[in-house]
Motif scaffolding. Structure first.
Motif, short mmCIF file in Angstrom:
data_model
loop_
_atom_site.label_atom_id
_atom_site.label_comp_id
_atom_site.label_asym_id
_atom_site.label_seq_id
_atom_site.Cartn_x
_atom_site.Cartn_y
_atom_site.Cartn_z
N TYR A 1 10.14 4.37 -15.99
CA TYR A 1 10.13 3.62 -14.69
C TYR A 1 9.30 3.02 -13.93
N PRO A 2 9.15 1.88 -13.32
CA PRO A 2 7.96 1.45 -12.91
C PRO A 2 7.73 2.20 -11.63
N VAL A 3 6.27 1.97 -11.18
CA VAL A 3 5.65 2.53 -9.82
C VAL A 3 6.28 1.52 -8.75
N PRO A 4 7.10 2.13 -7.63
CA PRO A 4 7.47 1.38 -6.43
C PRO A 4 6.31 1.29 -5.31
N ILE A 5 5.50 0.39 -5.55
CA ILE A 5 4.46 0.26 -4.63
C ILE A 5 4.98 -0.64 -3.47
N PHE A 6 4.11 -0.41 -2.24
CA PHE A 6 4.40 -1.31 -1.18
C PHE A 6 4.44 -2.72 -1.39
N GLY A 7 5.24 -3.70 -0.93
CA GLY A 7 4.94 -5.14 -0.91
C GLY A 7 5.30 -5.69 -2.27
N ALA B 1 5.13 -6.11 -9.53
CA ALA B 1 4.02 -5.72 -8.94
C ALA B 1 2.80 -5.96 -9.86
N ASN B 2 1.64 -6.29 -9.11
CA ASN B 2 0.31 -6.61 -9.53
C ASN B 2 -0.64 -6.13 -8.65
N ASN B 3 -1.27 -5.09 -8.60
CA ASN B 3 -2.64 -4.80 -7.73
C ASN B 3 -2.86 -3.30 -8.48
N TRP B 4 -3.90 -2.72 -7.93
CA TRP B 4 -4.60 -1.65 -8.34
C TRP B 4 -3.66 -0.58 -8.41
N GLN B 5 -2.64 -0.36 -7.89
CA GLN B 5 -1.62 0.61 -8.09
C GLN B 5 -0.75 0.51 -9.31
N THR B 6 -0.44 -0.56 -9.88
CA THR B 6 0.42 -0.82 -10.89
C THR B 6 0.45 -2.16 -11.24
N ARG B 7 0.55 -2.62 -12.58
CA ARG B 7 0.58 -4.09 -12.94
C ARG B 7 1.81 -4.26 -13.86
N GLY B 8 2.96 -4.81 -13.50
CA GLY B 8 3.89 -5.03 -14.58
C GLY B 8 5.22 -5.86 -13.92
#
Length: 392
Positions: A209-215, A231-238
């Motif tokens: 499953y994906p990482v549920p980042i903010f924003g 999402a596309n930042n340093w926390q996860t990209r996909g």
């Protein structure tokens, strides 16, 4: 047109709010590139003590910091809203529905007790730890987040979907409730709200499953058979798609991943919509516009504007809303900071700053907005004051 809308509402188990003749007349007379103040909305619902404490029975939900997105429900012919403020005056898990013909805010789910910024609030008597998730005794989310742009409506399942990611110290909350923090569900906190049944429920997807980042962004895409979380930042990209029935996630591997995805896909706190005619996700973030082509499974940065060019609006989920306008095929963006309306043409890849004639847009600091495709209107709501604009 309005009588069938009332009949459809009754068939769907909705309260058939009587259409207001003055609203029908004003919208019937609304010319292209003109706007009209329609009046004050009624606010209805089974208001509990929490709702009354914050005057929700008078004001309706109002905009909530990074929680401005409304989702059109085609089967209900109304727009849905939920999500929390940043901190004050409250953090609540209430759910609302707005009906344009009758100018009515209807509270579908009265809030549970107010929550804190990093905890469950001063009173946790309504919270329990159940099957790895913190829930209220009425079944609602005990942790409540901003929506950012992570809210969408699944028209097949007729439910609202919300990626409910927040900073609450859940392990401490579970310990305080006498539970085992090791039993916390570690996957994405995706929740569904059924407006007909007026009930919340969490998903508990298995890996992967994906990482549920903010924003991040959540948007239903029919051709993919579910809702895309991006999402596309340093926390996860996909970009991942969720299958509602199976409760599984699939990595789309857009652009093949890697540097290509990072360079072409939008970063967090974006605003955007799905264009069913062109089969595109159209997304704007700051002054940059992106397209995701479903068939090609690829993101493309189509326009890189500048804050000083005067040709592109500022796109941000706390300061703007951006929706598809079926009547024109364009996107309509309301920029709340500058009190402006913009149109985006995906074919020409151009933005146009509009100059609506007629009544000026309300200028309050807690506004919401959406597009009503049935009545062909961009709607901005300032508390209970309702303004409508017709683009084409």
């Amino acid at each position: 047109m309005l009588l069938p809308l009332a009949l459809a509402a009754a068939a769907a188990g909705q309260p058939p709010f009587p259409p207001k003749p003055a609203v029908a007349a004003a919208l019937a007379d609304l010319r292209p590139n003109h706007a009209v103040l329609l009046g004050k909305a009624d606010v209805v619902g089974d208001f509990n003590d929490t709702a009354r404490k914050y005057d929700l029975h008078k004001t309706g939900p109002r905009g909530r910091d990074f929680t401005n997105k409304m989702c059109w429900a085609p089967d209900r012919k109304r727009a849905l809203f939920c999500g929390a403020n940043h901190a004050v005056p409250h953090r609540l898990n209430d759910v609302w529905e707005f009906d344009l013909p009758s100018l009515t805010w209807s509270m579908l789910y009265a809030p549970d007790l107010p929550r804190g910024y990093t905890d469950l609030g001063k009173d946790t008597s309504d919270v329990e730890f159940k099957d790895g998730v913190l829930v209220t005794k009425r079944g609602g989310p005990a942790v409540i987040a901003h929506t950012w742009w992570g809210l969408t409506y699944d028209p097949r399942r007729r439910e609202l979907l919300f990626m409910n990611t927040w900073v609450t110290d859940q392990k401490k909350a579970v310990r305080d409730l006498g539970g085992d923090p090791a039993a916390l569900y570690a996957g994405p906190p995706l929740w569904a709200f059924n407006p007909a049944a007026r009930t919340w429920r969490p998903f508990r997807s298995p890996r992967p499953y994906p990482v549920p980042i903010f924003g991040g962004m959540l948007e239903y895409v029919p051709e993919l058979g579910g809702s895309v979380w991006h999402a596309n930042n340093w926390q996860t990209r996909g970009s991942w798609v969720h299958d509602f029935e199976k409760d599984t996630w699939t990595d789309l591997k857009a652009n093949g991943g890697g540097k290509a995805f990072e360079a072409e896909a939008p970063e967090p706190e974006q605003v955007g919509y799905y264009d069913p005619g062109r089969k595109l996700l159209v997304v704007h973030r700051h002054h940059t516009t992106h397209h995701y082509d479903v068939k090609a499974n690829a993101w493309r940065k189509v326009l890189a504007g500048d804050k000083d060019d005067g040709k592109t609006p500022y796109g941000h989920d706390a300061r703007a809303v951006f929706y598809h306008d079926p009547a024109s095929g364009h996107g309509l963006l309301v920029q709340f900071q500058t009190n402006t309306v913009w149109a985006y043409d995906p074919d020409r890849v151009t933005w146009t700053k509009l100059t609506p004639q007629g009544d000026p847009m309300p200028t309050g600091g807690k506004r919401l907005g959406y597009v009503d495709p049935v009545l062909n209107a961009l709607v901005v709501i300032d508390g209970t004051t309702v303004w409508a604009y017709r683009y084409r």
